[in-house]
Design an enzyme around this catalytic site. Sequence first.
Site, PDB file in Angstrom:
ATOM      1  N   ARG A 162       0.831  -1.206   0.000  1.00  0.00           N
ATOM      2  CA  ARG A 162       0.000   0.000   0.000  1.00  0.00           C
ATOM      3  C   ARG A 162       0.868   1.259   0.000  1.00  0.00           C
ATOM      4  O   ARG A 162       0.392   2.352   0.293  1.00  0.00           O
ATOM      5  CB  ARG A 162      -0.940  -0.008   1.204  1.00  0.00           C
ATOM      6  CG  ARG A 162      -1.925  -1.182   1.211  1.00  0.00           C
ATOM      7  CD  ARG A 162      -2.950  -1.036   2.322  1.00  0.00           C
ATOM      8  NE  ARG A 162      -2.359  -1.104   3.639  1.00  0.00           N
ATOM      9  CZ  ARG A 162      -2.195  -2.233   4.340  1.00  0.00           C
ATOM     10  NH1 ARG A 162      -2.562  -3.393   3.800  1.00  0.00           N
ATOM     11  NH2 ARG A 162      -1.666  -2.215   5.557  1.00  0.00           N
ATOM     12  N   ARG A 163       2.148   1.088  -0.334  1.00  0.00           N
ATOM     13  CA  ARG A 163       3.100   2.195  -0.283  1.00  0.00           C
ATOM     14  C   ARG A 163       3.712   2.508  -1.649  1.00  0.00           C
ATOM     15  O   ARG A 163       4.773   3.132  -1.714  1.00  0.00           O
ATOM     16  CB  ARG A 163       4.222   1.850   0.702  1.00  0.00           C
ATOM     17  CG  ARG A 163       3.735   1.572   2.116  1.00  0.00           C
ATOM     18  CD  ARG A 163       4.879   1.090   2.999  1.00  0.00           C
ATOM     19  NE  ARG A 163       4.443   0.890   4.372  1.00  0.00           N
ATOM     20  CZ  ARG A 163       5.239   0.457   5.352  1.00  0.00           C
ATOM     21  NH1 ARG A 163       6.509   0.181   5.091  1.00  0.00           N
ATOM     22  NH2 ARG A 163       4.766   0.293   6.577  1.00  0.00           N
TER      23      ARG A 163
ATOM     24  N   CYS B 147       1.807  20.671 -10.566  1.00  0.00           N
ATOM     25  CA  CYS B 147       0.333  20.632 -10.535  1.00  0.00           C
ATOM     26  C   CYS B 147      -0.137  19.198 -10.288  1.00  0.00           C
ATOM     27  O   CYS B 147      -0.755  18.907  -9.282  1.00  0.00           O
ATOM     28  CB  CYS B 147      -0.235  21.182 -11.833  1.00  0.00           C
ATOM     29  SG  CYS B 147       0.131  22.920 -12.113  1.00  0.00           S
TER      30      CYS B 147
ATOM     31  N   ARG C 180      -3.104  19.284  -7.529  1.00  0.00           N
ATOM     32  CA  ARG C 180      -3.483  20.397  -6.643  1.00  0.00           C
ATOM     33  C   ARG C 180      -4.314  21.441  -7.375  1.00  0.00           C
ATOM     34  O   ARG C 180      -5.133  22.130  -6.792  1.00  0.00           O
ATOM     35  CB  ARG C 180      -2.243  21.057  -6.045  1.00  0.00           C
ATOM     36  CG  ARG C 180      -1.360  21.728  -7.073  1.00  0.00           C
ATOM     37  CD  ARG C 180      -0.261  22.586  -6.465  1.00  0.00           C
ATOM     38  NE  ARG C 180       0.566  23.164  -7.515  1.00  0.00           N
ATOM     39  CZ  ARG C 180       0.276  24.265  -8.191  1.00  0.00           C
ATOM     40  NH1 ARG C 180      -0.847  24.922  -7.939  1.00  0.00           N
ATOM     41  NH2 ARG C 180       1.078  24.720  -9.132  1.00  0.00           N
TER      42      ARG C 180
ATOM     43  N   ASP D  52      -6.069  23.700 -14.941  1.00  0.00           N
ATOM     44  CA  ASP D  52      -6.716  24.477 -15.994  1.00  0.00           C
ATOM     45  C   ASP D  52      -7.494  23.468 -16.827  1.00  0.00           C
ATOM     46  O   ASP D  52      -6.935  22.750 -17.645  1.00  0.00           O
ATOM     47  CB  ASP D  52      -5.615  25.177 -16.810  1.00  0.00           C
ATOM     48  CG  ASP D  52      -6.120  25.896 -18.042  1.00  0.00           C
ATOM     49  OD1 ASP D  52      -7.286  25.713 -18.424  1.00  0.00           O
ATOM     50  OD2 ASP D  52      -5.315  26.632 -18.652  1.00  0.00           O
TER      51      ASP D  52
ATOM     52  N   ASN E 229      -3.647  15.465 -19.103  1.00  0.00           N
ATOM     53  CA  ASN E 229      -3.179  14.703 -17.948  1.00  0.00           C
ATOM     54  C   ASN E 229      -3.854  13.339 -17.841  1.00  0.00           C
ATOM     55  O   ASN E 229      -3.218  12.342 -17.488  1.00  0.00           O
ATOM     56  CB  ASN E 229      -3.409  15.491 -16.660  1.00  0.00           C
ATOM     57  CG  ASN E 229      -2.536  16.720 -16.550  1.00  0.00           C
ATOM     58  OD1 ASN E 229      -2.993  17.782 -16.131  1.00  0.00           O
ATOM     59  ND2 ASN E 229      -1.264  16.624 -16.915  1.00  0.00           N
TER      60      ASN E 229
ATOM     61  N   HIS F  74     -10.513  24.530 -12.307  1.00  0.00           N
ATOM     62  CA  HIS F  74     -10.925  25.876 -12.696  1.00  0.00           C
ATOM     63  C   HIS F  74     -10.961  26.083 -14.212  1.00  0.00           C
ATOM     64  O   HIS F  74     -10.259  25.419 -14.966  1.00  0.00           O
ATOM     65  CB  HIS F  74     -10.014  26.925 -12.056  1.00  0.00           C
ATOM     66  CG  HIS F  74      -8.550  26.716 -12.343  1.00  0.00           C
ATOM     67  ND1 HIS F  74      -7.718  26.034 -11.492  1.00  0.00           N
ATOM     68  CD2 HIS F  74      -7.769  27.109 -13.394  1.00  0.00           C
ATOM     69  CE1 HIS F  74      -6.491  26.011 -11.994  1.00  0.00           C
ATOM     70  NE2 HIS F  74      -6.497  26.664 -13.147  1.00  0.00           N
TER      71      HIS F  74
END
Length: 281
Positions: free
Chosen positions: A137-138, A157, A183, A186, A194, A224
Amino acid sequence: MSYADKLFVDMCRDILDNGTSTEGETVRAKWDDGSFAYTIKKFGYVNRYDLKKEFPALTLRKTGFKSCVDELLWIWQKKSNNVNELSSHIWDAWADETGSIGKAYGYQMSVKHKYPEGEMDQVDRVLYDLKHNPFSRRIMTNLYVHQDLHEMNLYPCAYSMTFNVTENKETGKLILNGLLNQRSQDILTANNWNVCQYAALIHMFAQVNDMEVGELVHVIADAHIYDKHIPLVEELISREQYPAPKFWINPEIKDFYDFTTDDLKLEDYKTGEQIKIPVAV
């Protein structure tokens, strides 16, 4: 129709109808004319893409798949922070006179860390664990290193990727899933870019570990739409949608470091026309 289109349209509609404007607030980004780039934003989107069912490329407009894979390999495979090693020019605005973007992105992937098994960078640690300890789980990477932020020309980002392996009870094969933390995004310029990148990464990591692909979960903290993008988004989400393209990956590649941009392709990729998008810097 493409499920990626549906998620994108619903997200954009929600941001435009129910989001919060940053107009009048202190913002960093500016347009080419020097004016501040304000946004309409919403907090905390979680989009899930089942990679077994389709490759999540938008059909509303074409995503430059080869270029987005090139950028992904620049970060994850070349572990570079120099734009001179990148085929596109999307990072040029953040590069210095030598082409460096500072201690960001690929630089962080190249830093070696000490583990009980020896020294490895973040990518090699992921590959090691997927092979030797797949149910850990790491298994994750992190680009947002606070001690180096002052030497980054742009804070990351898309900053963290967590991999998680489950099992297909019918076939007995392992399934590779990934969770991308972002984080800030656009939405018009970068959302599907992405998504396609990290969907491709899961496919590559799954293939070299003889696993099946599972889900890509994309978590966006600040989703945003820039003020100058609003009419472009309104037109885009009103367009006709088409079936998702077929994804091809070269089955001969068994080592992640052997992949090139020619080893991944989108076939039967029908889309709406491209649009020119101003980018805030």
